[in-house]
Scaffold this active site. Structure first.
Site, short mmCIF file in Angstrom:
data_model
loop_
_atom_site.label_atom_id
_atom_site.label_comp_id
_atom_site.label_asym_id
_atom_site.label_seq_id
_atom_site.Cartn_x
_atom_site.Cartn_y
_atom_site.Cartn_z
N SER A 128 -12.89 4.58 4.98
CA SER A 128 -13.46 4.40 6.08
C SER A 128 -14.62 5.16 6.39
CB SER A 128 -12.52 4.38 7.23
OG SER A 128 -11.62 3.23 7.05
N ASP A 177 2.73 5.04 -5.56
CA ASP A 177 2.07 6.12 -5.33
C ASP A 177 2.91 7.44 -5.72
OD1 ASP A 177 0.89 8.44 -4.62
OD2 ASP A 177 -0.03 7.73 -2.61
N ASP A 191 0.86 -1.22 0.07
CA ASP A 191 0.10 -0.01 -0.08
C ASP A 191 0.95 1.39 -0.10
OD1 ASP A 191 -2.56 1.21 0.16
OD2 ASP A 191 -2.44 1.19 2.58
N HIS A 195 -7.69 10.09 3.81
CA HIS A 195 -7.06 8.90 4.97
C HIS A 195 -7.36 9.51 6.30
CE1 HIS A 195 -4.65 7.93 1.32
NE2 HIS A 195 -4.89 6.68 1.62
N ASN A 245 -10.30 0.60 -0.28
CA ASN A 245 -9.33 0.49 0.97
C ASN A 245 -9.79 0.91 2.26
OD1 ASN A 245 -7.60 -0.06 -1.22
ND2 ASN A 245 -6.16 1.69 -0.64
P1 13P Z 1 -8.90 4.84 5.68
O1 13P Z 1 -7.90 5.74 6.47
O2 13P Z 1 -10.19 5.47 5.17
O3 13P Z 1 -9.19 3.49 6.33
O4 13P Z 1 -8.26 4.44 4.15
C1 13P Z 1 -7.12 3.51 4.18
C2 13P Z 1 -6.24 3.58 3.03
O5 13P Z 1 -6.69 4.03 1.95
C3 13P Z 1 -5.37 2.50 2.86
O6 13P Z 1 -4.39 2.98 1.63
O1 G3H Z 2 -3.28 4.78 3.47
C1 G3H Z 2 -2.64 4.55 4.72
C2 G3H Z 2 -2.87 3.17 5.57
O2 G3H Z 2 -3.88 3.71 6.20
C3 G3H Z 2 -1.70 2.87 6.21
O3 G3H Z 2 -1.47 3.71 7.36
O4 G3H Z 2 1.01 4.13 6.89
O5 G3H Z 2 0.02 4.30 9.22
O6 G3H Z 2 0.37 2.12 8.23
P1 G3H Z 2 0.01 3.44 7.99
ZN ZN Z 3 -4.60 4.73 0.83
#
Ligand code: 13P
Ligand code: G3H
Ligand code: ZN
Length: 330
Positions: free
Chosen positions: A235, A115, A93, A189, A275
């Site tokens: 989310s 990305d 990710d 996010h 996601n």
């Molecule tokens: P959320 O923070 O909305 O759960 O998004 C997660 C995400 O896009 C991970 O790449």
């Molecule tokens: O888009 C980001 C995801 O929620 C992952 O978050 O980089 O804190 O693991 P993180």
């Molecule tokens: Zn993301």
């Protein structure tokens, strides 16, 4: 070099083709630890849903890359043991460099995201094409991104949203050879996706966020018909979870997410990967806080991580059945 095929994983190509045709989205759930992985696999097996196990670069550092390879292999075996061999993708990710994507591919990932959305367009094209060239040698899928989501990830952050420009998507897909494209239509996010000033407030104090830009999504779909589109930052930040957290000592202020009916509408379109990370974090945190408040003498991690795992599993099942529509598609 460990091939994802040796681990029993699949890439995302076939899953996306089916999802686009079938009008549903594959869940992409982030994980960092054993309990999250158990909850994801348990929920997906019970609902017979395909799944994308998503690991950010921060998660990879946290969990250790060697352990992750074995956890992914374990997830494949665990699903079989639970009674149904669902297709499982291991996906990076928000990969931010070619080197990170290459390293993930070499340690068994079947899909990577590069990305480059924070770079100028030409640099994004160049970096994404470089990753695609390497990944496709190993039959690994690649997700690119156009447009910038507001919010914070480990490696990249932006104060404001830059919506995807539909006039760029066709050229980007053609020049880079990506297998899927993340776009920016108003999601972001984290648990505070909008400021209170951006929302309407109901009489009982509930924040109503501005709607997603379905016009941009439709314009993108028109320009790249049938091409897999990805939604990050999806989310919904359930009010009941925020309430449990705050009534058990937490301090989440003005948390607001994307309403689930809008995500369902997106999943029925060319959006074939959604996601979700923050909702899982909230479910886990709510369950752990509740145990600690209700039973302050508890110090066996299984007694708080167990309920957290159960709460997570229920949340994921709900998302699969009621939001993404991916139940019984495995
Ligand atoms: P959320 O923070 O909305 O759960 O998004 C997660 C995400 O896009 C991970 O790449
Ligand atoms: O888009 C980001 C995801 O929620 C992952 O978050 O980089 O804190 O693991 P993180
Ligand atoms: Zn993301």
């Amino acid at each position: 070099m460990i091939s994802y095929k040796e681990l029993g994983l699949v890439n995302s190509k076939e899953l996306f083709q089916k999802a686009v045709k079938g009008g549903y989205a594959i869940p992409a759930f982030n994980f960092n630890n054993l309990e999250q992985l158990q909850a994801i696999i348990g929920a997906c097996v019970e609902t017979k849903s395909p799944v994308i196990l998503q690991v950010s670069s921060g998660a990879r550092k946290y969990a250790n890359q060697t352990l992750l390879t074995h956890l992914a292999k374990g997830a494949v075996e665990y699903a079989k043991e639970l009674g149904y061999a669902i297709p499982i993708v291991l996906h990076l990710d928000h990969g931010d460099t070619f080197e990170l994507c290459k390293s993930c591919i070499e340690s068994g990932f079947s899909s990577v995201m590069i990305d480059g959305s924070h770079h100028p367009y030409e640099k994004n094209v160049e970096l994404t094409a470089q990753v695609v060239k390497y990944a496709h040698k190993y039959d690994v899928s690649v997700e690119g991104e156009l447009g910038v989501l507001a919010g914070i990830e480990d490696e990249v952050s932006s104060e404001v949203t830059h919506y995807t420009k539909p006039e760029e998507v066709e050229d980007f897909v053609k020049k880079t050879g990506v297998d899927s494209l993340a776009i920016s239509i108003g999601t972001s996010h984290g648990a505070n996706k909008f400021t209170p000033a951006q929302c309407k407030r109901t009489d009982d104090g509930i924040l109503i966020p501005p709607p997603l830009r379905f016009d941009i999504l439709e314009e993108c779909e028109k320009r790249i018909p049938g091409f897999p589109i990805v939604l990050h930052g999806a989310s919904s930040v359930p009010a009941e979870l925020v309430k449990i957290i705050n009534s058990n000592g937490g301090k989440l202020k003005d948390a607001v997410g994307i309403p689930e009916d809008q995500l369902r509408r997106a999943a029925a379109s060319a959006v074939c990967k959604i996601n979700i990370d923050s909702d899982g974090r909230l479910a886990m945190t709510a369950a752990v806080r509740k145990v600690f408040v209700e039973n302050p003498a508890e110090f066996d991690p299984r007694k708080y991580l167990g309920p957290a795992r159960e709460a997570l599993k229920e949340l994921y099942k709900h998302k699969i059945i009621n939001v993404l529509g991916s139940a019984n598609k495995a």
